[in-house]
Scaffold this motif. Structure first.
Motif, PDB file in Angstrom:
ATOM      1  N   CYS A  39       0.818  -1.212   0.000  1.00 33.28           N
ATOM      2  CA  CYS A  39       0.000   0.000   0.000  1.00 33.28           C
ATOM      3  C   CYS A  39       0.851   1.262   0.000  1.00 33.28           C
ATOM      4  CB  CYS A  39      -0.886   0.039   1.252  1.00 33.28           C
ATOM      5  SG  CYS A  39      -1.947  -1.384   1.515  1.00 33.28           S
ATOM      6  N   CYS A  43      -2.754   5.025   2.906  1.00 34.09           N
ATOM      7  CA  CYS A  43      -3.889   4.110   2.704  1.00 34.09           C
ATOM      8  C   CYS A  43      -4.863   4.184   3.875  1.00 34.09           C
ATOM      9  CB  CYS A  43      -3.379   2.681   2.535  1.00 34.09           C
ATOM     10  SG  CYS A  43      -4.689   1.490   2.112  1.00 34.09           S
ATOM     11  N   ALA A  69      -0.830  -5.485  -5.294  1.00 34.81           N
ATOM     12  CA  ALA A  69      -1.219  -4.105  -5.008  1.00 34.81           C
ATOM     13  C   ALA A  69      -2.575  -4.015  -4.318  1.00 34.81           C
ATOM     14  CB  ALA A  69      -1.253  -3.297  -6.307  1.00 34.81           C
ATOM     15  N   CYS A  70      -2.683  -3.092  -3.389  1.00 35.16           N
ATOM     16  CA  CYS A  70      -3.944  -2.818  -2.692  1.00 35.16           C
ATOM     17  C   CYS A  70      -4.950  -2.224  -3.680  1.00 35.16           C
ATOM     18  CB  CYS A  70      -3.679  -1.832  -1.557  1.00 35.16           C
ATOM     19  SG  CYS A  70      -5.166  -1.248  -0.710  1.00 35.16           S
ATOM     20  N   LYS A  71      -6.163  -2.740  -3.679  1.00 35.77           N
ATOM     21  CA  LYS A  71      -7.191  -2.232  -4.579  1.00 35.77           C
ATOM     22  C   LYS A  71      -7.806  -0.933  -4.066  1.00 35.77           C
ATOM     23  CE  LYS A  71      -8.498  -6.748  -6.481  1.00 35.77           C
ATOM     24  NZ  LYS A  71      -9.604  -7.729  -6.683  1.00 35.77           N
ATOM     25  N   ARG A  72      -7.540  -0.633  -2.810  1.00 38.27           N
ATOM     26  CA  ARG A  72      -8.124   0.568  -2.219  1.00 38.27           C
ATOM     27  C   ARG A  72      -7.279   1.815  -2.511  1.00 38.27           C
ATOM     28  NH1 ARG A  72     -10.539   0.827   3.922  1.00 38.27           N
ATOM     29  NH2 ARG A  72     -11.496   2.896   3.775  1.00 38.27           N
ATOM     30  N   CYS A  73      -5.963   1.734  -2.277  1.00 34.92           N
ATOM     31  CA  CYS A  73      -5.109   2.920  -2.482  1.00 34.92           C
ATOM     32  C   CYS A  73      -4.340   2.886  -3.793  1.00 34.92           C
ATOM     33  CB  CYS A  73      -4.143   3.089  -1.311  1.00 34.92           C
ATOM     34  SG  CYS A  73      -2.887   1.787  -1.172  1.00 34.92           S
ATOM     35  N   ARG A  74      -4.375   1.754  -4.518  1.00 34.45           N
ATOM     36  CA  ARG A  74      -3.801   1.598  -5.857  1.00 34.45           C
ATOM     37  C   ARG A  74      -2.366   2.152  -5.936  1.00 34.45           C
ATOM     38  NH1 ARG A  74      -6.731   4.823  -9.266  1.00 34.45           N
ATOM     39  NH2 ARG A  74      -7.503   6.006  -7.501  1.00 34.45           N
ATOM     40  N   GLN A  76       0.261   1.291  -7.464  1.00 42.84           N
ATOM     41  CA  GLN A  76       0.984   1.258  -8.734  1.00 42.84           C
ATOM     42  C   GLN A  76       0.675   2.464  -9.615  1.00 42.84           C
ATOM     43  OE1 GLN A  76      -0.215  -3.082  -9.449  1.00 42.84           O
ATOM     44  NE2 GLN A  76       1.755  -2.987 -10.514  1.00 42.84           N
ATOM     45  N   GLU A  77      -0.342   3.225  -9.237  1.00 41.77           N
ATOM     46  CA  GLU A  77      -0.726   4.397 -10.010  1.00 41.77           C
ATOM     47  C   GLU A  77      -0.212   5.665  -9.347  1.00 41.77           C
ATOM     48  OE1 GLU A  77      -4.929   4.431 -10.643  1.00 41.77           O
ATOM     49  OE2 GLU A  77      -5.014   2.299 -11.145  1.00 41.77           O
ATOM     50  N   SER A  81      -4.553   9.976  -9.631  1.00 41.07           N
ATOM     51  CA  SER A  81      -5.132   9.358 -10.823  1.00 41.07           C
ATOM     52  C   SER A  81      -6.628   9.130 -10.622  1.00 41.07           C
ATOM     53  CB  SER A  81      -4.458   8.011 -11.110  1.00 41.07           C
ATOM     54  OG  SER A  81      -3.083   8.172 -11.357  1.00 41.07           O
ATOM     55  N   PRO A  83      -9.778   7.206 -10.169  1.00 40.57           N
ATOM     56  CA  PRO A  83     -10.026   5.826  -9.743  1.00 40.57           C
ATOM     57  C   PRO A  83     -10.978   5.115 -10.697  1.00 40.57           C
ATOM     58  CG  PRO A  83     -11.291   7.363  -8.401  1.00 40.57           C
ATOM     59  CD  PRO A  83     -10.385   8.200  -9.263  1.00 40.57           C
TER      60      PRO A  83
END
Length: 357
Positions: A39, A43, A69-74, A76-77, A81, A83
């Motif tokens: 994260c 996060c 990767a965490c789907k909440r805080c993303r 890798q982006e 960005s 969402p």
């Protein structure tokens, strides 16, 4: 080439996780051994126990270690960005920029008006509906500058009456349609970077602002720009902004050490002289406030140089981050000392690899 990031000490990083400190964005990522997820520092998920945390400099490092990767805080982006849940709406805004969206329209798309409003307030410092109004005004200004008549512009911009259009234009720009046709606006766009979103502002005359979006002095900087240049400031795109986005991206990738952008360094004679000296500091090197003062022939003006350094409106491009104290310690960076440290380390590492540009 990716910059090598020196991680802060573990206890500082863990405290940032507990505090959900988004200002540590770009300095590190953390992974949770019990969940296999990594994260961002900010996060919103429940902070893990210290013994379950592992720290990484980049998303690639975390992925290589087997984390996802965490789907909440993303992580890798880039921060800021759009969402996934908002992508459909943003695409629709681009397809129909003059459409008058209602809360019912958002609900029909499966979106919560409150959630949408909060996202726009966080990332644009205005509500969703205020953002729509400024977008329509920006489009109208473009059409007026292109020579279209006022009535056509009003109707094409989604206004139902000419008087409503004139009132809205004056509210948001402080000018009448005739005044707008005789000048040009300063256009503002968000740029996403590894250290958080930045706001860039430019016109045909050049780039006049580039600042991290979370800088506390940002509203004051916009006031100064508006007062100095006497031009309406609106969201929009411009060739100078597109080129700035490309060059800033190259800088963060370690592919650029100098910028070739038209700049508006308008200030007092002293300020402009100091800012020109900042542009002469070589990539990957630093100068002290005292050294700059001596170069100006004013050895006792270190404090004035420091104030002018802080008034710089063009972060990174006019490299005020390369100015340090005489003992080499970092100080006085409006974007945050952690960013200053990151930028200097980034340049030092890139310089060691003999950056071609």
């Amino acid at each position: 080439m990716n910059a090598t990031i020196i991680l802060p000490d573990p206890e500082t990083m863990y405290q940032a996780i507990v505090d959900r400190d988004a200002e540590m964005e770009g300095l590190f990522l953390f992974a949770v051994k019990t969940t296999g997820i990594f994260c961002r520092p900010g996060c919103k998920a429940k902070p893990p126990k210290r013994e379950n945390v592992e720290f990484f400099a980049t998303a690639d490092d975390a992925l290589a270690a087997g984390y996802r990767a965490c789907k909440r805080c993303r992580p890798q982006e880039l921060s800021g960005s759009v969402p996934p849940w908002l992508t459909q709406l943003v695409d629709a805004l681009e397809a129909e920029p003059t459409r008058r969206w209602s809360n019912a329209d958002l609900i029909d798309m499966g979106l919560s008006p409150i959630r949408v409003r909060h996202w726009f307030q966080e990332h644009y410092q205005m509500t969703f509906h205020a953002y729509l109004r400024t977008r329509r005004i920006g489009l109208a200004v473009d059409m007026l500058n292109a020579g279209q008549d006022v009535t056509s512009v009003a109707l094409d911009s989604g206004y139902q009456s000419l008087s409503g259009f004139r009132d809205s234009l004056r509210k948001w720009t402080g000018q009448s349609p005739t005044s707008i046709q005789q000048g040009e606006p300063i256009l503002v766009e968000r740029l996403l970077t590894p250290l958080g979103p930045m706001l860039a502002a430019a016109s045909d005359a050049g780039l006049c602002l580039l600042e991290f979006a979370d800088r506390k002095m940002l509203p004051k900087q916009f006031e100064r720009i508006n007062k100095r240049f006497q031009q309406p400031i609106l969201p929009g795109t411009h060739p100078v902004l597109s080129e700035a986005a490309q060059q800033i991206d190259q800088y963060f990738r370690g592919e650029r050490s100098e910028f070739t952008l038209p700049l508006r360094l308008d200030g007092t004679s002293f300020q402009e002289t100091v800012w020109q000296k900042l542009l002469e500091i070589p990539y990957g090197q630093t100068r002290s406030y005292g050294e700059l003062a001596k170069q100006l022939g004013k050895p006792n003006a270190s404090r004035a140089v420091g104030r002018t350094n802080g008034d710089n409106r063009l972060a990174i491009v006019v490299p005020c981050h390369r100015v340090v104290r005489s003992d080499g310690h970092l100080c006085g960076y409006a974007g945050g000392l952690w960013r200053k440290k990151w930028l200097l380390e980034h340049e030092r590492k890139a310089r060691q690899t003999q950056l071609p540009l």
